[in-house]
Design a protein around this motif. Structure first.
Motif, short mmCIF file in Angstrom:
data_model
loop_
_atom_site.label_atom_id
_atom_site.label_comp_id
_atom_site.label_asym_id
_atom_site.label_seq_id
_atom_site.Cartn_x
_atom_site.Cartn_y
_atom_site.Cartn_z
N LEU A 1 10.18 141.83 -4.16
CA LEU A 1 10.75 143.14 -3.92
C LEU A 1 11.14 143.31 -2.46
O LEU A 1 12.05 144.09 -2.14
N GLY A 2 10.47 142.59 -1.56
CA GLY A 2 10.91 142.57 -0.17
C GLY A 2 12.31 141.97 -0.03
O GLY A 2 13.13 142.45 0.75
N VAL A 3 12.59 140.94 -0.82
CA VAL A 3 13.94 140.36 -0.83
C VAL A 3 14.95 141.39 -1.33
O VAL A 3 16.08 141.49 -0.81
N VAL A 4 14.55 142.19 -2.32
CA VAL A 4 15.43 143.25 -2.83
C VAL A 4 15.72 144.27 -1.73
O VAL A 4 16.86 144.72 -1.56
N PHE A 5 14.71 144.64 -0.95
CA PHE A 5 14.93 145.57 0.17
C PHE A 5 15.92 144.98 1.16
O PHE A 5 16.80 145.69 1.68
N MET A 6 15.79 143.69 1.47
CA MET A 6 16.74 143.04 2.36
C MET A 6 18.15 143.11 1.81
O MET A 6 19.11 143.42 2.53
N ALA A 7 18.29 142.83 0.51
CA ALA A 7 19.61 142.82 -0.10
C ALA A 7 20.24 144.21 -0.09
O ALA A 7 21.43 144.36 0.25
N VAL A 8 19.47 145.22 -0.45
CA VAL A 8 20.01 146.58 -0.49
C VAL A 8 20.38 147.03 0.92
O VAL A 8 21.44 147.64 1.15
#
Length: 618
Positions: free
Chosen positions: A318-325
Motif C-alpha cells: 500500500l506504500g507503493v500505491v501511495f507513491m503511485a497516486v
C-alpha cells in the motif's frame, strides 16, 4: 431494461439483511440447530449480492449513471447520498463480494468447532455492507461514515476471541491507532465544506481545478485529509495497528489484508485532486508511502510469525500505491490494488490451512510440506509470483506501469521493495515447503473441502487475471515488458527470490541465519532492529504514551487537589457556618437582637464603603 443497475443501491442492504438474519442463530437464542445456519444464510445473501453486481456490470459497461438521495437539509447544510454506478465502481464491487464469498466458505472449515459463527458472520456482513456502500458513494462525507463502520468491524473482529488477554489488547491498540487518523480526517472533512460548498467527489474535483487557497490553508487541509488514508492503509507513522490486527481469526485476516485496507487507498485516489492543491502534502504523501514500503518490506524479512510477515507486506504494497497516486498514476494504482487483492488473498488462504492444522504461526517450526500439502504449496507459489513483478501474472502490470513513470529515486525505492518482498516470500516458501519434515509437519494433510475449494478457485482467477485485465481494457501495451525500468523490475524479482531460496531453501545453510552487523548505539543486531519494527512501539512508549501519561496524572492531580479541594472547602465552610449559626437559635430574644444588630451594622458599612473610601485620612 436496466433493472439491476437502477437497483444497485440494494447491494449493501443484502449484507445488512444477512447480518440481521445471522444474529438470530446466536447461542443464546437458538440452540437446537447450532450456529451453522447463520453462516449459510450469510453466504446466500452474499451470493445474491454478487450475482446482482455481475448483472449490473453488464448493463453499466458503457453507460455510467449517477443517483442522488437527499439525506439532510438544514439551513445552509445540504447532505446528499450520491451514488456513482460505473464500470470501475461496480467492478470493485465484484472483487469485494467475490472475495467475501470465498472467505465465508473458507470460514466454514476454519471455524468449524467455534460457537461464535453468528457473531463472526454478522461482522463479515458489516464489512461487506461498509465496503459496498463505500464503492458506490460519491460523497466524501459518507465515505467517512463507511470508513468508520469498517473501523468498528475491524475492532470487533480483532477481538473476536475476547477471552484472551492479548486479543483484547490488540483490538484496543488497533482501534485507538486508527482513531487518530479518523479524528484528523473528520477535521478535514468538516473544514472542507465551507471552502468547497460540497462533499461530492466530482464537484470537489472541479472546485480543486480552479480553487486558489492560501498555501497554509491548503497544506493544513490536505494533511488532515491525508491522515485518514494513512491510518486505514497502515502507513507510517500509523502502521502498527495492522500488526495488532493479526490476533483475529484467519478468515478475517484474509478479507482485511486483501480488500479492507485498500478502502483507504480508494478514498485517497478520489481525494487526490484536493491534495494536489498543496505540493507539501503531495511530498508528505510520497515520502510516507516510500518510507513505509521500504521499511515494512525490510521488517517482514526479520519476522518469524507468518501473519506478521504478511501484515507488513500489506503495508509495504500500500506504500507503493501511495507513491503511485502521489506521482499521478492513479489508474495504475487501481490496477495494482485489484491484482494485489487476489494475490494476497490466495497466499493467506494457503497458509491459513497450515496454521489451523499445525496450531502454530512460527515458520521456524515448519518444513517439508511440499509433499504433504501440494495444493497449498502450488497456491502459495502462484500467489507469491503474482504479488511481485513476474510477467505476465497479476501485480506485474501495475508495478511495471508505475516503475516507468517514477523518477530515479522513487524507482530505486520500488526496485528495493520488490526485491525485498520477493526475498521474503521465497524465505517463507523455503521454510514451509522445503527441507525435511519436522515434528510439527509430519502429520499435516490438506484441509477440509471448504479450505481447498475457495483456494483453488482463487488460484484459477490468479492464473487468468491477465486475460481478465485484457477484457476489462486495463492491460497495458505489451511493449511495456521491454522497457528498461521493467527489465530492472524483473531483475529485482529474480535477485530477491534467488537470494531467499538460496538462504532458506533446503538445508545447505544452517538456521537461524544471523547477520554479523550490529548497531552499537541501539545495542542490538540489525535483525533485532527490524524484528522490533524499528523499535517503534518502544518509541511510542517514551514519547506519545509517556506524554499522555504525564498529562493524565496532571489532570488527575488537578481534579483531586484543586477541584475536589475547592468543593470540599465550600462544604466544610458551609458546615462550619451552620454549626456556628445554630447557637443563635437558642430561643432567647437577646441573641436574635444581637444578630439583627450585627447584620444591620455590616450592611450599613457595605453601603457606606464607597463614601468612606473617598474621605481624607488626615
Amino acid at each position: 431494461m436496466d433493472t439491476f443497475s437502477q437497483t444497485i443501491w440494494l447491494i449493501p442492504l443484502y449484507a445488512v439483511l444477512g447480518a440481521a438474519l445471522t444474529s438470530l442463530w446466536s447461542p443464546g437464542l437458538i440452540r437446537r440447530t447450532g450456529p451453522r445456519p447463520a453462516g449459510y444464510l450469510n453466504l446466500l445473501t452474499t451470493a445474491i449480492a454478487l450475482l446482482h453486481s455481475l448483472l449490473a456490470l453488464r448493463e453499466i459497461w458503457s453507460a455510467p449513471r449517477q443517483f442522488s438521495v437527499n439525506w439532510l437539509h438544514a439551513a445552509s447544510l445540504d447532505i446528499t447520498f450520491d451514488i456513482t454506478v460505473s464500470a470501475t465502481t461496480v467492478g470493485a464491487l465484484v472483487v469485494i463480494l467475490g472475495l467475501n464469498l470465498l472467505t465465508q466458505i473458507y470460514a466454514i472449515a476454519y471455524l468449524e468447532m467455534d460457537w461464535g459463527w453468528a457473531r463472526f458472520y454478522a461482522l463479515l456482513a458489516a464489512f461487506e455492507a461498509g465496503m459496498a456502500a463505500l464503492m458506490l458513494t460519491n460523497s466524501l462525507f459518507f465515505s467517512y461514515v463507511m470508513l468508520e463502520i469498517l473501523t468498528l468491524g475491524t475492532y470487533l473482529l480483532i477481538g473476536f476471541w475476547f477471552n484472551q488477554s492479548l486479543v483484547v489488547t490488540g483490538a484496543r491498540d488497533g482501534f485507538l491507532t486508527k482513531r487518530v487518523g479518523d479524528l484528523v480526517l473528520l477535521m478535514g472533512v468538516v473544514a472542507l465544506y465551507p471552502l468547497a460548498g460540497t462533499w461530492n467527489y466530482d464537484q470537489l474535483s472541479a472546485w480543486a481545478s480552479t480553487a486558489k487557497l492560501d498555501p497554509t490553508v491548503a497544506t493544513l487541509l490536505g494533511l488532515a485529509l491525508l491522515a485518514g488514508p494513512l491510518g486505514k492503509c497502515a502507513q507510517f507513522p500509523l502502521q502498527l495497528w495492522l500488526d495488532e490486527a493479526m490476533e483475529g481469526p484467519m478468515p478475517a485476516t484474509i478479507l482485511r489484508n486483501s480488500v479492507v485496507v485498500s478502502t483507504g487507498a480508494w478514498v485517497l485516489i478520489k481525494m487526490q485532486p484536493i491534495l494536489d492543491l498543496s505540493p507539501t502534502v503531495v511530498q508528505v504523501e510520497i515520502f510516507a508511502g516510500a518510507f513505509t514500503a521500504v521499511a515494512c518490506a525490510g521488517i517482514a524479512l526479520a519476522q518469524i510469525d507468518l501473519k506478521r510477515i504478511f501484515s507488513y507486506a500489506t503495508s509495504s504494497y500500500l506504500g507503493v500505491v501511495f507513491m503511485a497516486v502521489g506521482t499521478g498514476e492513479a489508474e495504475a494504482a487501481l490496477v495494482l490494488l485489484l491484482t494485489y487483492a487476489v494475490a494476497m488473498a490466495l497466499m493467506l488462504m494457503s497458509i491459513g490451512g497450515i496454521i489451523l492444522n499445525n496450531i502454530s504461526q512460527d515458520i521456524t517450526q515448519f518444513g517439508g510440506l511440499w509433499s504433504r500439502r501440494p495444493i497449498s504449496a502450488i497456491c502459495f507459489v502462484v500467489g507469491a509470483l503474482s504479488l511481485v513483478a513476474t510477467p505476465p501474472l497479476g501485480c506485474f502490470w501495475g508495478l511495471a506501469t508505475i516503475a516507468n513513470s517514477l523518477p530515479p529515486v522513487l524507482l530505486t525505492v520500488l526496485l528495493l521493495v520488490n526485491g525485498l518482498t520477493a526475498c521474503s516470500l521465497a524465505r517463507v516458501f523455503g521454510q514451509l515447503f522445503t527441507g525435511p519434515a519436522t515434528d510439527w509437519t509430519k502429520r499435516s494433510p490438506e484441509g477440509l473441502w471448504a479450505l481447498v475449494l475457495p483456494m483453488t478457485f482463487l488460484l484459477g482467477i490468479a492464473l487468468h487475471l491477465p486475460q481478465l485485465l485484457g477484457v476489462l481494457g486495463l492491460l497495458p501495451d505489451m511493449a511495456l515488458i521491454i522497457q528498461p525500468a521493467t527489465l530492472l523490475l524483473i531483475g529485482s524479482t529474480i535477485t530477491g527470490a534467488g537470494v531467499g531460496l538460496y538462504l532458506y531453501g533446503g538445508e545447505r545453510i544452517a538456521k537461524p541465519i544471523r547477520l554479523p552487523v550490529r548497531l552499537p548505539y541501539l545495542g542490538g543486531a540489525v535483525q533485532d532492529f527490524f524484528a522490533y519494527d524499528f523499535y517503534t512501539a518502544q518509541l511510542y512508549k517514551v514519547t506519545v504514551i509517556a506524554v499522555v501519561g504525564y498529562v493524565a496524572k496532571a489532570i488527575d492531580w488537578c481534579d483531586r487537589v484543586l477541584v475536589d479541594g475547592a468543593v470540599n472547602f465550600v462544604g466544610l465552610f458551609t458546615i462550619a457556618s451552620g454549626e456556628s449559626l445554630k447557637y443563635n437559635t437558642s430561643g432567647q430574644v437577646q441573641f436574635y437582637a444581637l444578630s439583627i444588630l450585627l447584620g444591620t451594622i455590616v450592611f450599613g458599612l457595605l453601603l457606606c464603603y464607597p463614601l468612606l473610601s473617598h474621605l481624607p485620612l488626615s
